[in-house]
Design an enzyme around this catalytic site. Structure first.
Site, PDB file in Angstrom:
ATOM      1  N   GLU A   1       0.844  -1.187   0.000  1.00 25.05           N
ATOM      2  CA  GLU A   1       0.000   0.000   0.000  1.00 25.05           C
ATOM      3  C   GLU A   1       0.884   1.243   0.000  1.00 25.05           C
ATOM      4  O   GLU A   1       2.105   1.151   0.149  1.00 25.05           O
ATOM      5  CB  GLU A   1      -0.935   0.004   1.213  1.00 25.05           C
ATOM      6  CG  GLU A   1      -0.224   0.023   2.549  1.00 25.05           C
ATOM      7  CD  GLU A   1      -1.173  -0.138   3.736  1.00 25.05           C
ATOM      8  OE1 GLU A   1      -2.333  -0.550   3.525  1.00 25.05           O
ATOM      9  OE2 GLU A   1      -0.752   0.139   4.860  1.00 25.05           O
TER      10      GLU A   1
ATOM     11  N   HIS B   1      -4.062   2.777   7.711  1.00 18.26           N
ATOM     12  CA  HIS B   1      -2.930   2.489   8.578  1.00 18.26           C
ATOM     13  C   HIS B   1      -2.074   3.730   8.803  1.00 18.26           C
ATOM     14  O   HIS B   1      -2.026   4.630   7.974  1.00 18.26           O
ATOM     15  CB  HIS B   1      -2.055   1.387   7.959  1.00 18.26           C
ATOM     16  CG  HIS B   1      -2.771   0.086   7.801  1.00 18.26           C
ATOM     17  ND1 HIS B   1      -2.593  -0.735   6.719  1.00 18.26           N
ATOM     18  CD2 HIS B   1      -3.679  -0.530   8.592  1.00 18.26           C
ATOM     19  CE1 HIS B   1      -3.350  -1.811   6.850  1.00 18.26           C
ATOM     20  NE2 HIS B   1      -4.016  -1.709   7.975  1.00 18.26           N
TER      21      HIS B   1
END
Length: 227
Positions: free
Chosen positions: A144, A182
């Site tokens: 990511e 996150h």
């Protein structure tokens, strides 16, 4: 074969006496996991389910029972096999595993490394283990935006990995400077973008899919080509 852990690994559960902890512990025991200890501060000396010792700290549990910690993954979506999975995203791990299982493709080990700025096991650590594992024939790498973990993985694959790797990078439409999910998923100073990571992975010979729904079919095609 499984890397890092197997059916003989002795595990502890943090928060074992709480609602979520006790629920998952019972599920793990039914599945066949060797749960040998639990940890709940202030409740050391108790027994969970009348047989599993509870300790006040992880250090105590490790010292007395030789226990280890791992994350939780739903066992019913997995299937024993030869594809290793490494991911910064828990949800996308489940998605990739489910696709593979539905296609009859099993997994050797699935590793969630997390998406925080500071982690333990990283992509390179896991790639090294999968490369050495004779029973892992291909690897799925899910990354990511943010940080340089994917670029480091690409460099390692280029020089050290002989097995096919399929990758997906989440966060292609994320705006710069805004954290997405996150703590480590943030584009900062123009670096850590999905485009940069995808380019690095592709330059290392890694197959990069544009959509997570393509992971399973892409792995299937690559495995067929390498028979």
């Amino acid at each position: 074969m499984s890397i890092l852990i197997d059916q003989n690994t002795r595990l502890l559960v943090q928060g074992i006496t709480g609602g979520e902890g006790s629920f998952h512990t019972k599920q793990m025991i039914e599945y066949g996991t060797k749960v040998v200890a639990g940890v709940t501060p202030g409740k050391g000396g108790q027994k969970f389910d009348g047989k599993i010792p509870v300790f006040n700290t992880v250090a105590e549990a490790v010292d007395k029972e030789g226990a280890n910690e791992v994350g939780i993954m739903p066992g019913f979506i997995h299937r024993e096999g030869n594809v290793g999975v490494i991911s910064r995203s828990g949800t996308l791990t489940y998605e990739a595993v489910y696709q593979l299982t539905q296609l009859g493709i099993g997994q050797s080990t699935c590793i969630g490394i997390g998406g925080d700025p500071i982690i333990g096991t990283n992509f390179v650590d896991a790639l090294e283990l999968f490369e050495k594992d004779a029973e892992t024939t291909a690897v799925v790498l899910i990354g990511e935006i943010g940080g340089t973990a994917e670029e480091e993985a690409a460099a390692y694959v280029k020089d050290h990995v002989t097995k096919p790797v399929v990758s997906f990078i989440a966060g292609r439409t994320a705006p710069p400077g805004r954290r997405m999910g996150h703590a480590g998923a943030i584009i900062s100073g123009g670096h850590g973008t999905a485009a940069e990571k995808m380019a690095a992975l592709q330059s290392a010979g890694i197959t990069v899919v544009q959509n997570p729904a393509e992971i399973g079919q892409t792995v299937k095609q690559i495995l067929a080509q390498n028979i």
